[in-house]
Scaffold this active site. Structure first.
Site, PDB file in Angstrom:
ATOM      1  N   GLU A   1       0.907  -1.261  -0.005  1.00  0.00           N
ATOM      2  CA  GLU A   1      -0.131   0.033  -0.242  1.00  0.00           C
ATOM      3  C   GLU A   1       0.577   1.117   0.379  1.00  0.00           C
ATOM      4  OE1 GLU A   1      -3.657  -1.665   2.894  1.00  0.00           O
ATOM      5  OE2 GLU A   1      -2.007  -1.136   3.844  1.00  0.00           O
TER       6      GLU A   1
ATOM      7  N   CYS B   1     -10.691   0.969   7.476  1.00  0.00           N
ATOM      8  CA  CYS B   1      -9.752   1.698   7.490  1.00  0.00           C
ATOM      9  C   CYS B   1     -10.109   3.570   7.649  1.00  0.00           C
ATOM     10  CB  CYS B   1      -8.118   2.015   7.751  1.00  0.00           C
ATOM     11  SG  CYS B   1      -7.477   1.368   6.148  1.00  0.00           S
TER      12      CYS B   1
HETATM   13  O1  FUB Z   1      -2.846  -0.530   9.366  1.00  0.00           O
HETATM   14  C1  FUB Z   1      -4.157   0.319   9.044  1.00  0.00           C
HETATM   15  C2  FUB Z   1      -4.757   0.593   8.077  1.00  0.00           C
HETATM   16  O2  FUB Z   1      -5.000  -0.126   7.084  1.00  0.00           O
HETATM   17  C3  FUB Z   1      -3.562   1.574   6.860  1.00  0.00           C
HETATM   18  O3  FUB Z   1      -3.194   2.971   7.313  1.00  0.00           O
HETATM   19  C4  FUB Z   1      -4.606   1.304   5.697  1.00  0.00           C
HETATM   20  O4  FUB Z   1      -3.649   1.831   4.987  1.00  0.00           O
HETATM   21  C5  FUB Z   1      -5.098  -0.070   5.826  1.00  0.00           C
HETATM   22  O5  FUB Z   1      -3.590  -1.284   5.836  1.00  0.00           O
HETATM   23 ZN    ZN Z   2      -7.784   3.278   5.027  1.00  0.00          ZN
END
Ligand code: FUB
Ligand code: ZN
Length: 650
Positions: A324, A420
């Site tokens: 990501e 999230c």
């Molecule tokens: O790991 C917590 C949140 O979930 C991250 O900020 C997002 O990218 C997702 O992976």
């Molecule tokens: Zn998110």
């Protein structure tokens, strides 16, 4: 600089009032039902991977189990607690400007459960409490315990501010005391930071609210300790293996965690995008309160790397699903990117913090770009469906058949196993009033043109405008003499400022300094032309392509409005012939555009390749709408960048 309380800013803009209403009346109640598993929704994994949690949220149930109010096992991601905290924060920000006893009662109920889930020593993380109590604070490379603590703090502050009820704030403070006891440079303390940043910025907010300096110092510790010992996470894993506590032996990617060196020495945006930007926001917050030249330089370098080399035209960031993450410079693929909604939100936060240190036009430009595009695209017009990944190009068939695009959803799901983004959207848009104005001594700043009323200690300022649709902003002011700073938007044409009981003192670049006295009346007029956007040719994905912008909005075209979308070519010289219509669609009010385009004819041959092919095309229309509204009309191909017809070859 000083932010204003949300209660001091009354939004009167129909565009933003609709959003606030949507969040209060639809999104917040819906999200609570999902978090409580009360309604049947399609909870999808964020990408194609059967091992990822999906099917239900279970977030509130996890707290109930930890509180002994329910029996069962923890379900969901190890950071599932943060979904609930972000939900409470969104309730908090909404209640700060309008009370609602029913909504407050619902949040109180959730808070009571959270309080009961907290352990006597202040520790609170349902995943580790229920599944791995012996590994508390021992798997920091992935644990998210402090990330969740950060969201708990932010929720507690918003709720306390809104209601004066400090139960959750007490929970948060107890958890922070526990953290402060375990982490630090003292003997027997943990000299490392959570793999996912967030607590840093939250602790600064806690410091601002309580004026207790120990919170600022703890935030500084977490920024300082990161990457100080690059072996920290490997040593942690080795210790767990040696102690027989876990047989987990992962490959630790220090760039992903931004722990390859201390943040003050970092010059580039690397690794996981949300982590990077939450960290940068925390760094900037610290710099603003306790100036540190090295840390500030790192913020500026990271900023420069993002906005000049790694940011999409929508303000989205994170070019790859793998981690990501940010990738190298100018690597901005449009159809496999990540552009997570949380990362866009985090970019808004970072820009806002940097502006408060040094009020430059570029920070406001990025705030506006990401807000009206990469953030708003995160939720559907009904407020109940959410994108995690925000693509700039979608070929529906390809997304269905190409597992390399398994993360690119063609429609916003009801909810996500990794949720999230949905509550992050709600808390951020719910607090839009926070970003419009700032104050520093006798100076006032209008950052965003949003119709609203600002009530200060010794003044009232009103913005009257139908922006983002209209090009006129009227500002009226009553109160003591002040200096006001305004900004000409980067896309505006021919800005004219007229003043009564006020005077333009200076125009430097696009920043405008105005002297205000009681009864001041300022009118800004600016053109909002349809613009052809080109990207730096280093961006291979956009070579020979053009995107369309009008006002703050980046436009896109969907196949539902344009059959054979992929055959459309645009001529940037003709974008001024676009026909713009403000219209009310099922999914909201928007200015749609109809542009002349050339539609190339499909090949008559069945072959995949041909020699000496002569393309033929017909003049056609391309119907475009603001990017953030895409995906509200069913599953359909979508495109932001279009191949360009360049006619003036010498
Ligand atoms: O790991 C917590 C949140 O979930 C991250 O900020 C997002 O990218 C997702 O992976
Ligand atoms: Zn998110």
């Amino acid at each position: 600089m000083k932010e204003f309380d949300l209660k001091d800013v009354t939004i009167t803009s129909p565009f933003w009032q609709d959003y606030l209403r949507l969040i209060k009346e639809k999104t917040i109640p819906y999200q609570l039902q999902v978090l409580k598993d009360e309604i049947a929704v399609d909870v999808q994994a964020e990408r194609k991977d059967d091992s990822l949690p999906a099917g239900k949220s279970h977030a509130i149930e996890n707290f109930k189990i930890a509180a002994g109010l329910s029996a069962g096992e923890h379900f969901g991601w190890f950071f599932q607690d943060s979904d609930v905290y972000k939900w409470i924060e969104s309730v908090g920000v909404i209640l700060q400007s309008q009370s609602d006893a029913k909504l407050e009662a619902k949040a109180d109920e959730v808070i009571a459960i959270i309080e009961q889930a907290q352990e006597d020593d202040g520790y609170l993380d349902t995943y580790f409490q229920l599944k791995f109590p012996k590994l508390k604070y021992r798997q920091l490379y992935f644990s998210h315990e402090l990330y969740c603590a950060g969201h708990l703090i932010e929720a507690a502050l918003a709720y306390d501010k809104a209601t004066g009820k400090d139960k959750l704030l007490q929970v948060a403070k107890r958890f922070v005391s526990n953290i402060a006891e375990h982490f630090g440079y003292g003997d027997n303390q943990i000299q490392g930071a959570d793999g996912h940043q967030e607590i840093e910025l939250a602790l600064v907010k806690l410091y601002d609210y309580t004026k207790d300096e120990s919170y600022l110092r703890l935030a500084q510790f977490f920024i300082d300790v990161r990457g100080k010992n690059p072996d920290f996470y490997r040593e942690e894993v080795a210790a767990n293996l040696a102690d027989g506590l876990s047989d987990d032996n992962p490959m630790i990617d220090l760039e992903y965690l931004q722990a390859y060196t201390q943040p003050k020495h970092q010059k580039h945006a690397v690794g996981h995008a949300v982590r990077m930007l939450y960290m940068a926001t925390g760094m900037a917050k610290i710099v603003a309160r306790d100036f540190d030249a090295e840390l500030y330089q790192a913020c500026l370098d990271i900023w420069d790397d993002i906005v000049h080399r790694k940011m999409y035209v929508t303000g989205g960031v994170g070019s790859t699903v793998h981690g990501e993450a940010f990738v190298g410079p100018y690597d901005l693929p449009n159809d496999t990117m990540y552009c997570e909604t949380c990362a866009s939100i985090a970019l808004l936060y970072f820009a806002y913090e940097l502006f408060q240190i040094s009020p430059k036009a570029e920070y406001i430009d990025v705030m506006e770009r990401v807000l009206y595009n990469g953030i708003l695209s995160g939720a559907s017009a009904d407020g109940k469906h959410f994108f995690y990944v925000n693509p700039l190009e979608v070929d529906v068939d390809s997304c269905h058949h190409n597992s390399g695009k398994g993360h690119v959803k063609t429609q916003r799901p009801d909810w996500l196993g990794c949720a999230c983004c949905p509550p992050n959207f709600a808390r951020t848009i719910g607090s839009i009033g926070r970003y419009i104005y700032l104050e520093s001594g006798n100076e006032l700043f209008i950052n965003l043109y949003i119709a609203s009323q600002l009530k200060g200690k010794d003044f009232v300022l009103k913005q009257k405008t139908d922006f983002p649709f209209e090009n006129k902003v009227e500002i009226t002011y009553s109160g003591v003499q002040k200096t006001l700073y305004l900004q000409e938007p980067y896309w505006a044409k021919d800005l004219v400022v007229t003043c009564e009981n006020a005077k333009v003192l200076q125009r430097e670049g696009r920043r405008i300094k105005v002297y205000l006295e009681d009864g001041a009346h300022i009118v800004l007029h600016f053109g909002q032309p349809v613009l052809a956007v080109h990207s730096n040719p280093e961006v291979r994905a956009d070579i020979g392509k053009v995107a369309i912008q009008k006002g703050p909005f980046i436009y896109c075209a969907q196949a539902v409005d344009n059959p054979n979308l992929k055959y459309c070519r645009l001529d940037s010289k003709l974008v001024n012939q676009a026909h713009a219509v403000k219209e009310t669609k099922d999914f909201g009010v928007c200015t749609s555009l109809t542009l002349p385009c050339q539609k190339v004819d499909a090949w008559q041959e069945k072959t995949l390749y041909q020699f000496d092919y002569e393309e033929t095309s017909r003049l056609s229309d391309l119907v475009m709408m603001p990017y953030y509204l895409w995906g509200n009309q069913g599953e359909t191909d979508m495109q932001v960048w279009f191949p360009e017809i360049r006619r003036n070859v010498p």
